[in-house]
Write a protein that holds these residues in place. Structure first.
Motif, mmCIF file in Angstrom:
data_model
loop_
_atom_site.group_PDB
_atom_site.id
_atom_site.type_symbol
_atom_site.label_atom_id
_atom_site.label_comp_id
_atom_site.label_asym_id
_atom_site.label_seq_id
_atom_site.Cartn_x
_atom_site.Cartn_y
_atom_site.Cartn_z
ATOM 1 N N GLY A 133 44.683 39.372 39.805
ATOM 2 C CA GLY A 133 43.312 39.078 40.209
ATOM 3 C C GLY A 133 43.171 38.141 41.386
ATOM 4 N N CYS A 134 44.272 37.713 41.999
ATOM 5 C CA CYS A 134 44.190 36.778 43.134
ATOM 6 C C CYS A 134 43.550 37.451 44.347
ATOM 7 N N GLY A 135 42.636 36.743 45.002
ATOM 8 C CA GLY A 135 41.934 37.284 46.159
ATOM 9 C C GLY A 135 42.837 37.584 47.354
ATOM 10 N N HIS A 136 43.992 36.927 47.443
ATOM 11 C CA HIS A 136 44.870 37.161 48.597
ATOM 12 C C HIS A 136 45.178 38.654 48.774
ATOM 13 N N MET A 147 40.856 29.938 34.838
ATOM 14 C CA MET A 147 39.879 30.902 34.324
ATOM 15 C C MET A 147 40.526 32.282 34.352
ATOM 16 N N SER A 148 39.883 33.243 33.679
ATOM 17 C CA SER A 148 40.355 34.617 33.815
ATOM 18 C C SER A 148 39.916 35.111 35.194
ATOM 19 N N PRO A 149 40.568 36.161 35.717
ATOM 20 C CA PRO A 149 40.179 36.663 37.037
ATOM 21 C C PRO A 149 38.689 37.040 37.132
ATOM 22 N N VAL A 150 38.168 37.656 36.081
ATOM 23 C CA VAL A 150 36.761 38.076 36.127
ATOM 24 C C VAL A 150 35.837 36.851 36.063
ATOM 25 N N GLU A 151 36.183 35.881 35.216
ATOM 26 C CA GLU A 151 35.393 34.639 35.165
ATOM 27 C C GLU A 151 35.441 33.901 36.497
ATOM 28 N N ALA A 152 36.618 33.912 37.130
ATOM 29 C CA ALA A 152 36.775 33.197 38.400
ATOM 30 C C ALA A 152 35.857 33.796 39.471
ATOM 31 N N LYS A 155 48.264 44.839 37.317
ATOM 32 C CA LYS A 155 48.513 43.539 36.680
ATOM 33 C C LYS A 155 47.474 43.207 35.616
ATOM 34 N N GLY A 156 46.628 44.164 35.305
ATOM 35 C CA GLY A 156 45.702 43.966 34.190
ATOM 36 C C GLY A 156 44.639 42.910 34.403
ATOM 37 N N CYS A 157 44.275 42.664 35.654
ATOM 38 C CA CYS A 157 43.320 41.584 35.919
ATOM 39 C C CYS A 157 41.918 41.914 35.420
ATOM 40 N N GLY A 158 41.595 43.191 35.313
ATOM 41 C CA GLY A 158 40.285 43.584 34.779
ATOM 42 C C GLY A 158 39.151 43.565 35.797
ATOM 43 N N ILE A 159 39.466 43.254 37.051
ATOM 44 C CA ILE A 159 38.388 43.166 38.049
ATOM 45 C C ILE A 159 37.761 44.537 38.298
ATOM 46 N N CYS A 160 38.585 45.572 38.348
ATOM 47 C CA CYS A 160 38.033 46.920 38.558
ATOM 48 C C CYS A 160 37.080 47.292 37.421
ATOM 49 N N VAL A 161 37.447 46.927 36.202
ATOM 50 C CA VAL A 161 36.601 47.223 35.040
ATOM 51 C C VAL A 161 35.246 46.522 35.201
ATOM 52 N N SER A 162 35.299 45.279 35.678
ATOM 53 C CA SER A 162 34.071 44.483 35.769
ATOM 54 C C SER A 162 33.131 44.967 36.868
ATOM 55 N N ILE A 163 33.649 45.652 37.890
ATOM 56 C CA ILE A 163 32.758 46.045 38.991
ATOM 57 C C ILE A 163 32.376 47.532 38.993
ATOM 58 N N PRO A 201 43.047 43.955 43.698
ATOM 59 C CA PRO A 201 43.867 43.044 44.503
ATOM 60 C C PRO A 201 45.258 43.605 44.799
ATOM 61 N N ASP A 202 45.734 44.467 43.928
ATOM 62 C CA ASP A 202 47.085 44.975 44.133
ATOM 63 C C ASP A 202 47.127 46.379 44.721
ATOM 64 N N GLY A 203 45.977 46.912 45.056
ATOM 65 C CA GLY A 203 45.935 48.195 45.753
ATOM 66 C C GLY A 203 46.567 49.327 44.965
#
Ligand SMILES: Cc1ncc(C[n+]2csc(CCOP(=O)(O)OP(=O)(O)O)c2C)c(N)n1
Ligand code: SF4
Ligand code: SF4
Ligand code: SF4
Lengths: 75, 257
Positions: B29-32, B227-232, A16-24, A63-65
Motif C-alpha cells: 500500500g505504499c504510495g511510492h 495504520m492499515s493502507p486503506v486507513e492511511a 501484497k494484499g494492501c486492499g486499496i483496489c478493493v476500497s476504490i 501500488p505494485d502494478g
C-alpha cells in the motif's frame, strides 16, 4: 447506449494484499481472497465478477502494478 | 463468462514496460509504487525512455533505479538536485528529474533544493511528501503535522519546540528560477490522472528550458503512520491535505496562490 463488461487479472503472487483496489472500486467488484499467496498475503480477487465495467481504476491505483484490466462492449 | 474477455484486443490497462519486473520492496500500500508508475507511464507515453535520466534519493525510494527501466544515478542523501544539475548541464538534450522524499528534499537537502530551484535548473523535481522518515523507522520530518505522533515525537509534534510543518513547495515557488509548482496526491484514481498531467507538463517545460518544475506528491506511509493502507489513505485525505492543500501554486512563471 452500449454497455461495457470488464474483467481484471491479478498477478496474485505479486499482490501484497494492501486492499486499496478493493476500497476504490466503484462497483464493489473486488474483495480479498481467503487463501494466501507464497508471501503470506491475501490477494485481491473479483468477488462480484458481473459488476466489473473495466474502468481500470484498480489498475491505476495498485501500488505494485499487478492488475491488468480488460473491457469489451456487451451485445 | 467474463474470463473470455481477457484477450489482447480488449486490454485497457497493464503495467508499463518502463517499470521492471522486479518486485518492489515497499510496504503493502505504499504510495511510492503508485508514483513510480505514474511517472514511468508518462515517460512511456511521451516516448522518452532513451532520453530520460532520473536521480534516485536516499530514503525508502533509494532503490528506484531498480524499478524504473531508464538510466538512473544514485545521489547522496539530499544531494539529488546537485547531481541533476551536473547531468542536465552536461546533457541539455535529456529529460532529467529528481525523485526525493521529504527527509531527503526538505531536511538534509534543503540547501541543494533551494539553490537548484533558485538557479532555475531545467529539471523536474518530484517531491514525495509522506510527512515522516519512512526508511529509518518513522522519525519526525520537517513535514510532520502538528500533534502527529512519530518515533521521535511520541507525544505528537510540538510546534513550540520544533517549529511548524514546512511547506517547502510554497517556499520554492517564490523563487524566480521556478517555472511551476503544484501539489498532488495518489490516494484516488482521479488524483493519479491529475498527477500524470502535471508530470507531463513538467517534463515538457523543463525540456523546453523554462526553468525548474516542481511537483509535490502527498503520499501515505502506512507503516510509519501505524495504520492499515486503506486507513492511511483516508487519514491523508482528512488530515494531511488540510494542511498541504493540493493544487497549483505557480503556473507558467506566475504565482496563482
Ligand atoms: C548523510 C546521511 N544521513 C542520514 C542518513 C539516514 N537516513 C536514511 S533515509 C533517511 C530519511 C528518509 O526519509 P524521506 O526522505 O522522507 O524518505 P522516505 O523513506 O520517507 O520515503 C535518513 C535520515 C543517511 N542515509 N545518510
Ligand atoms: S476495472 Fe473498475 S469496476 Fe472493474 S474491478 Fe477494477 S475498479 Fe472495479
Ligand atoms: S492494490 Fe494491488 S497490491 Fe493492493 S490488494 Fe489490490 S492488487 Fe493487491
Ligand atoms: S516505510 Fe513508509 S515510505 Fe517506506 S516503504 Fe513502508 S510505507 Fe513506504
Amino acid at each position: 447506449m452500449a454497455k461495457f463488461k470488464g474483467s481484471i487479472v491479478v498477478d496474485k503472487e505479486r499482490c501484497k494484499g494492501c486492499g486499496i483496489c478493493v476500497s476504490i472500486c466503484p462497483n464493489k467488484t473486488l474483495g480479498m481472497s481467503k487463501e494466501v499467496n507464497g508471501k503470506g498475503y491475501n490477494f485481491a480477487v473479483m468477488v462480484a465478477e458481473e459488476t466489473c465495467v473495466g474502468c481500470a481504476s484498480c489498475g491505476r491505483i495498485c501500488p505494485d502494478g499487478v492488475i491488468t484490466v480488460y473491457r469489451a462492449k456487451e451485445d | 463468462m467474463s474470463s473470455n474477455i481477457c484477450t489482447p484486443e480488449n486490454l485497457v490497462y497493464k503495467k508499463t514496460s518502463l517499470l521492471t519486473d522486479k518486485v518492489m520492496h515497499y510496504c503493502p500500500g505504499c504510495g511510492h509504487g503508485t508514483i513510480h508508475r505514474a511517472l514511468m507511464e508518462v515517460v512511456d507515453e511521451m516516448g522518452l525512455q532513451d532520453k530520460t535520466i532520473g536521480i534516485a534519493p536516499v530514503g525508502c525510494s533509494v532503490l528506484a533505479y531498480d524499478y524504473m527501466n531508464i538510466d538512473m544515478q544514485e545521489a547522496a542523501h539530499g544531494r539529488a538536485p546537485a547531481v541533476a544539475t551536473a547531468i542536465k548541464r552536461l546533457m541539455p538534450e535529456k529529460f532529467v528529474f529528481t525523485y526525493q522524499g521529504d527527509g531527503d528534499l526538505a531536511a538534509i537537502g534543503t540547501a541543494e533544493t533551494i539553490h537548484c530551484c533558485n538557479r532555475g535548473e531545467n529539471i523536474l523535481m518530484v517531491f514525495v511528501n509522506n510527512a515522516i522518515y519512512g526508511m529509518t523507522g518513522g522519525q519526525m520530518a520537517p513535514t510532520t503535522l502538528e500533534g502527529m505522533k512519530t518515533a521521535t515525537s511520541p507525544y505528537g509534534r510540538d510546534v513550540e519546540k520544533v517549529g511548524w510543518p514546512l511547506r517547502i513547495t510554497e517556499m520554492v515557488a517564490q523563487l524566480n528560477g521556478v517555472w511551476s509548482a503544484s501539489r498532488h496526491t495518489v490516494h484516488t484514481p482521479a488524483a493519479v490522472m491529475k498527477l500524470k498531467k502535471a508530470l507531463k507538463k513538467g517534463i515538457e517545460d523543463s525540456m523546453a528550458g523554462k526553468g525548474t518544475c516542481f511537483v509535490e506528491v502527498c503520499s501515505s506511509c502506512n507503516s510509519g503512520w501505524k495504520m492499515s493502507p486503506v486507513e492511511a489513505n483516508k487519514w491523508m485525505a482528512e488530515h494531511v491535505l488540510e494542511y498541504f492543500v493540493p493544487g497549483d501554486i505557480k503556473v507558467d512563471g506566475k504565482m496563482v496562490r
